[in-house]
Design an enzyme around this catalytic site. Structure first.
Site, PDB file in Angstrom:
ATOM      1  N   ASP A  95      77.164  31.129  16.373  1.00  0.00           N
ATOM      2  CA  ASP A  95      75.973  31.951  16.162  1.00  0.00           C
ATOM      3  C   ASP A  95      75.470  31.730  14.735  1.00  0.00           C
ATOM      4  O   ASP A  95      76.233  31.854  13.769  1.00  0.00           O
ATOM      5  CB  ASP A  95      76.313  33.428  16.374  1.00  0.00           C
ATOM      6  CG  ASP A  95      75.095  34.314  16.273  1.00  0.00           C
ATOM      7  OD1 ASP A  95      74.427  34.518  17.295  1.00  0.00           O
ATOM      8  OD2 ASP A  95      74.810  34.805  15.158  1.00  0.00           O
ATOM      9  N   ILE A  96      74.177  31.374  14.602  1.00  0.00           N
ATOM     10  CA  ILE A  96      73.591  31.192  13.277  1.00  0.00           C
ATOM     11  C   ILE A  96      73.531  32.544  12.573  1.00  0.00           C
ATOM     12  O   ILE A  96      73.053  33.526  13.139  1.00  0.00           O
ATOM     13  CB  ILE A  96      72.186  30.574  13.369  1.00  0.00           C
ATOM     14  CG1 ILE A  96      72.243  29.221  14.086  1.00  0.00           C
ATOM     15  CG2 ILE A  96      71.580  30.403  11.975  1.00  0.00           C
ATOM     16  CD1 ILE A  96      70.882  28.601  14.335  1.00  0.00           C
ATOM     17  N   ASN A 103      63.992  34.460  10.300  1.00  0.00           N
ATOM     18  CA  ASN A 103      62.673  34.473  10.925  1.00  0.00           C
ATOM     19  C   ASN A 103      61.706  35.397  10.181  1.00  0.00           C
ATOM     20  O   ASN A 103      60.521  35.075  10.022  1.00  0.00           O
ATOM     21  CB  ASN A 103      62.777  34.909  12.386  1.00  0.00           C
ATOM     22  CG  ASN A 103      63.203  33.783  13.302  1.00  0.00           C
ATOM     23  OD1 ASN A 103      62.958  32.618  13.037  1.00  0.00           O
ATOM     24  ND2 ASN A 103      63.859  34.133  14.395  1.00  0.00           N
ATOM     25  N   GLU A 152      69.908  32.412  19.087  1.00  0.00           N
ATOM     26  CA  GLU A 152      70.509  31.552  18.065  1.00  0.00           C
ATOM     27  C   GLU A 152      71.988  31.288  18.333  1.00  0.00           C
ATOM     28  O   GLU A 152      72.718  30.846  17.441  1.00  0.00           O
ATOM     29  CB  GLU A 152      70.341  32.182  16.677  1.00  0.00           C
ATOM     30  CG  GLU A 152      71.131  33.457  16.439  1.00  0.00           C
ATOM     31  CD  GLU A 152      70.429  34.729  16.908  1.00  0.00           C
ATOM     32  OE1 GLU A 152      70.810  35.815  16.447  1.00  0.00           O
ATOM     33  OE2 GLU A 152      69.498  34.632  17.740  1.00  0.00           O
TER      34      GLU A 152
END
Length: 231
Positions: A79-80, A87, A122
């Protein structure tokens, strides 16, 4: 991804009377369209990795293969970190570029026999057939390091990215169903997030406990220098 068998060249296919079949070109076009549709159904449009639908199909198949052949199977969920804040600061277009960037790093790091999938948002899932926990943790660390050391280049900016990673193994003696296996790995991912992010978490394992016969090719694929896919 698998494709339908190639059809013979249309010029060599004739009706019994010897004339070229008037429907052959249409048949070849339909074959091509089916292959394109199969690719689209299995592939995430943004990243080019396999999609969640494919992942939902391949994981049970690989778990069944493990039960029958007693070969190890490992799963990584990546997971980023802080992607919502990314964002909010940089915008969704750069967010999409970041997803593509991370996907490319994943594709460059894993073996051809592994399955890299966009799990959602993500998150990414990597299915590692014939891979025990010790080997999988090494792969996960390579993925984490590749992302941490490869900022997203955009104009004059280098935007840092990190990822948290959970990893665990499924053995032939385990009784998990696919959802249970995913939840085990996801719990390790949660631990990595909780402990500060940019970490790999999984069960504690010793190399001595997982000493298996690994071919030279597998060692090179897992621990050597990974080659980038052909352009």
């Amino acid at each position: 991804m698998d494709s339908l068998p190639l059809a013979p060249d249309s010029s060599s296919l004739c009706c019994p009377c010897g004339a070229k079949c008037q429907f052959m070109d249409e048949l070849l076009n339909l074959r091509s369209e089916v292959n394109d549709l199969r690719h689209q159904v299995q592939t995430d449009a943004l990243t080019g990795l396999y999609n969640f639908r494919f992942f939902s199909n391949i994981l049970p198949l690989e778990m069944e293969r493990t039960r029958r052949a007693a070969q190890p199977l490992s799963l990584i969920i990546l997971d980023i970190d802080n992607f919502k804040q990314f964002n909010d600061r940089w915008g969704h277009e750069l967010g999409n570029q970041a997803l593509v960037h991370v996907s490319q790093l994943i594709a460059q790091t894993i073996r051809k026999l592994d399955f890299a999938c966009r799990f959602g948002g993500e998150e990414f899932a990597i299915v590692l057939p014939n891979t025990d926990l010790y080997q999988a943790i090494n792969v996960a660390e390579r993925l984490r390091f590749a992302i941490d050391s490869s900022p997203l280049e955009t104009g004059n900016d280098l935007i840092p990215l990190t990822a948290s990673v959970g990893v665990d193994e499924f053995k032939s003696t385990h009784t998990d169903n696919p959802q249970g296996f995913i939840e085990r790995v996801d719990a390790w991912l949660y631990q990595a997030k909780k402990l500060g992010r940019n970490l790999v978490k999984g069960p504690v394992v010793s190399p001595v406990d997982t000493n298996t016969n690994v071919t030279a090719d597998e060692k090179e694929a897992l621990f050597g220098v990974f080659k980038k896919p052909d352009a």
